[in-house]
Motif scaffolding. Structure first.
Motif, PDB file in Angstrom:
ATOM      1  N   ASN A  22       0.003   8.156   3.216  1.00 22.04           N
ATOM      2  CA  ASN A  22       0.159   6.719   3.023  1.00 22.04           C
ATOM      3  C   ASN A  22       1.176   6.455   1.915  1.00 22.04           C
ATOM      4  O   ASN A  22       1.051   6.972   0.798  1.00 22.04           O
ATOM      5  CB  ASN A  22      -1.194   6.112   2.657  1.00 22.04           C
TER       6      ASN A  22
ATOM      7  N   GLY B  92       1.905   3.228   1.035  1.00 23.41           N
ATOM      8  CA  GLY B  92       1.649   1.857   0.614  1.00 23.41           C
ATOM      9  C   GLY B  92       1.872   0.840   1.697  1.00 23.41           C
ATOM     10  O   GLY B  92       1.090  -0.086   1.856  1.00 23.41           O
ATOM     11  N   THR B  93       2.952   0.988   2.467  1.00 31.41           N
ATOM     12  CA  THR B  93       3.268   0.030   3.524  1.00 31.41           C
ATOM     13  C   THR B  93       3.156   0.649   4.909  1.00 31.41           C
ATOM     14  O   THR B  93       3.012  -0.063   5.901  1.00 31.41           O
ATOM     15  CB  THR B  93       4.713  -0.491   3.343  1.00 31.41           C
TER      16      THR B  93
ATOM     17  N   ASP C   9       3.057  10.867  -2.297  1.00 32.39           N
ATOM     18  CA  ASP C   9       2.029  10.009  -2.892  1.00 32.39           C
ATOM     19  C   ASP C   9       1.442  10.644  -4.151  1.00 32.39           C
ATOM     20  O   ASP C   9       1.135   9.957  -5.127  1.00 32.39           O
ATOM     21  CB  ASP C   9       0.920   9.690  -1.873  1.00 32.39           C
TER      22      ASP C   9
ATOM     23  N   ARG D 103       4.600  -5.596  -1.528  1.00 27.01           N
ATOM     24  CA  ARG D 103       3.183  -5.879  -1.709  1.00 27.01           C
ATOM     25  C   ARG D 103       2.508  -5.810  -0.348  1.00 27.01           C
ATOM     26  O   ARG D 103       2.824  -6.571   0.554  1.00 27.01           O
ATOM     27  CB  ARG D 103       2.961  -7.256  -2.327  1.00 27.01           C
TER      28      ARG D 103
ATOM     29  N   SER E 224      -1.728  -0.509  -0.196  1.00 28.36           N
ATOM     30  CA  SER E 224      -2.022  -0.039  -1.557  1.00 28.36           C
ATOM     31  C   SER E 224      -0.800  -0.152  -2.465  1.00 28.36           C
ATOM     32  O   SER E 224      -0.801   0.395  -3.571  1.00 28.36           O
ATOM     33  CB  SER E 224      -2.491   1.417  -1.507  1.00 28.36           C
ATOM     34  N   ALA E 225       0.230  -0.846  -2.014  1.00 31.77           N
ATOM     35  CA  ALA E 225       1.456  -0.959  -2.808  1.00 31.77           C
ATOM     36  C   ALA E 225       1.605  -2.354  -3.389  1.00 31.77           C
ATOM     37  O   ALA E 225       1.356  -3.351  -2.724  1.00 31.77           O
ATOM     38  CB  ALA E 225       2.669  -0.630  -1.948  1.00 31.77           C
ATOM     39  N   ASP E 226       2.012  -2.384  -4.657  1.00 28.08           N
ATOM     40  CA  ASP E 226       2.317  -3.657  -5.317  1.00 28.08           C
ATOM     41  C   ASP E 226       3.266  -3.340  -6.471  1.00 28.08           C
ATOM     42  O   ASP E 226       2.841  -2.900  -7.544  1.00 28.08           O
ATOM     43  CB  ASP E 226       1.055  -4.331  -5.822  1.00 28.08           C
ATOM     44  N   THR E 227       4.533  -3.576  -6.241  1.00 29.23           N
ATOM     45  CA  THR E 227       5.548  -3.205  -7.229  1.00 29.23           C
ATOM     46  C   THR E 227       5.996  -4.364  -8.108  1.00 29.23           C
ATOM     47  O   THR E 227       6.948  -4.220  -8.880  1.00 29.23           O
ATOM     48  CB  THR E 227       6.791  -2.627  -6.523  1.00 29.23           C
TER      49      THR E 227
ATOM     50  N   GLY F 275       7.786   6.203  -0.773  1.00 32.78           N
ATOM     51  CA  GLY F 275       6.428   6.166  -1.316  1.00 32.78           C
ATOM     52  C   GLY F 275       6.372   6.422  -2.801  1.00 32.78           C
ATOM     53  O   GLY F 275       5.520   5.885  -3.505  1.00 32.78           O
TER      54      GLY F 275
ATOM     55  N   ASN G  32       7.074   2.917  -4.077  1.00 31.54           N
ATOM     56  CA  ASN G  32       6.099   1.914  -3.644  1.00 31.54           C
ATOM     57  C   ASN G  32       4.753   2.064  -4.339  1.00 31.54           C
ATOM     58  O   ASN G  32       4.081   1.073  -4.646  1.00 31.54           O
ATOM     59  CB  ASN G  32       5.883   2.002  -2.129  1.00 31.54           C
ATOM     60  N   LEU G  33       4.351   3.317  -4.575  1.00 32.69           N
ATOM     61  CA  LEU G  33       3.019   3.574  -5.122  1.00 32.69           C
ATOM     62  C   LEU G  33       3.008   3.696  -6.641  1.00 32.69           C
ATOM     63  O   LEU G  33       1.957   3.919  -7.239  1.00 32.69           O
ATOM     64  CB  LEU G  33       2.451   4.863  -4.509  1.00 32.69           C
TER      65      LEU G  33
END
Length: 321
Positions: free
Chosen positions: A127, A129-130, A185, A223, A226-229, A272, A275-276
């Protein structure tokens, strides 16, 4: 603590009085004076410090300095020799020489030389994030077979040494100490767990011949899942801009001529590792391994040292800013 250079006073032994009318009085006084000279000479001899007795050794030297040796004819004269320098403690390193003390930097050497032998493991999707993406890849190489994984680890070691010398705590995501990976990840989690002030993932590109120069990849505003940058986009851009400036100065190379409109900056939402991340992070593509002219630079140890210097200077500029 600096040594205390205050002088101490030492009392000179007094010879036993003799009658001036005794026939041997002149000889007696001469022998007594010779004894005093012997005492003083003994004080000036090299003394071994008792175990753990640095302070005692210093007091002995200070006392010796207060007693000038006796010249011929019994007249005191000042010794021309300075106090032994070997007894001084080295001065502590000043904070100015370790400007990154208290800062943590994570260096992420791209890929792993063992990935070539572990295609099944690195092809498993994780994964990011997106979406889901392969755990890792083998990376690229020059036409002569110099691999990206070898390049990134070498530059990362040089960068680690430069940052450590400036006082930073440096964490590597791997150090050729595992057979493959880590997955993208996991690389992000290592930086997050370290609460890094900055994370730099070191890479080299594999583009077409004629595509030359370096570029820095920045995280896009992502966003989802599990991703939110959102919190790292701004600081990561600051880090990237500082690296572009310093890397160009140190290496004498220019930003990539094939992307980024000459700025040396590229924004991506499909990595990733970015993103993570919850801490400021960038990827640096130091050059194009598939272009002969860039490859000549990337395979030069002297140029790799310049690349590490540029990265270190960029990171330091960002952290001090």
């Amino acid at each position: 603590m600096p040594y205390d250079h205050r002088k101490t006073t030492r009392r000179t032994p007094t010879p036993t009085p003799t009658s001036s009318h005794t026939p041997g009085s002149v000889l007696t006084r001469a022998l007594a004076l010779a004894g005093c000279c012997a005492v003083l000479a003994g004080c000036g001899a090299s003394q071994a410090a008792p175990p753990g007795g640095k302070a005692q050794e210093t007091r002995l030297e200070s006392a010796t300095q207060s007693l000038p040796p006796v010249a011929s004819g019994g007249q005191p004269s000042r010794s021309p020799q300075a106090a032994p320098q070997s007894s001084r403690s080295p001065q502590p390193v000043s904070q100015g020489n370790r400007p990154l003390a208290g800062r943590t930097v994570v260096i992420d050497p791209g890929h792993n030389s063992g990935n070539f032998r572990h295609s099944r493991e690195i092809n498993q999707k994780v994964n990011i994030g997106t979406t889901r993406k392969e755990c890792d890849t083998t990376g690229t190489s020059t036409d002569a077979g110099y691999t990206e994984a070898s390049f990134t680890l070498d530059v990362s070691h040089r960068l680690r040494d430069l940052l450590t010398a400036r006082g930073a705590k440096v964490v590597l995501t791997h150090d050729a100490d595992r057979p493959w990976g880590p997955c993208i990840d996991e690389r992000a989690r290592i930086g997050n767990a370290a609460r890094a002030d900055a994370v730099v993932s070191v890479h080299a590109d594999g583009s077409a011949v004629g595509h030359r120069g370096f570029h820095v990849i920045l995280p896009a505003r992502v966003r989802g899942g599990s991703a939110d940058t959102a919190k790292i986009v701004g600081p990561s851009r600051d880090l990237g801009e500082d690296i572009v400036d310093r890397f160009a100065r140190a290496t004498g190379t220019s930003p990539a001529n094939y992307l980024g409109s000459g700025t040396g900056l590229d924004v991506r939402d499909d990595l990733g590792g970015l993103n993570l991340s919850t801490v400021p992070k960038v990827f640096v593509e130091c050059g194009n391994m598939r272009d002969p002219k860039d490859a000549q630079l990337l395979t030069s140890a002297a140029w790799r040292q310049k690349a590490a210097q540029g990265l270190a200077d960029g990171i330091a500029t960002y952290l001090k800013g």
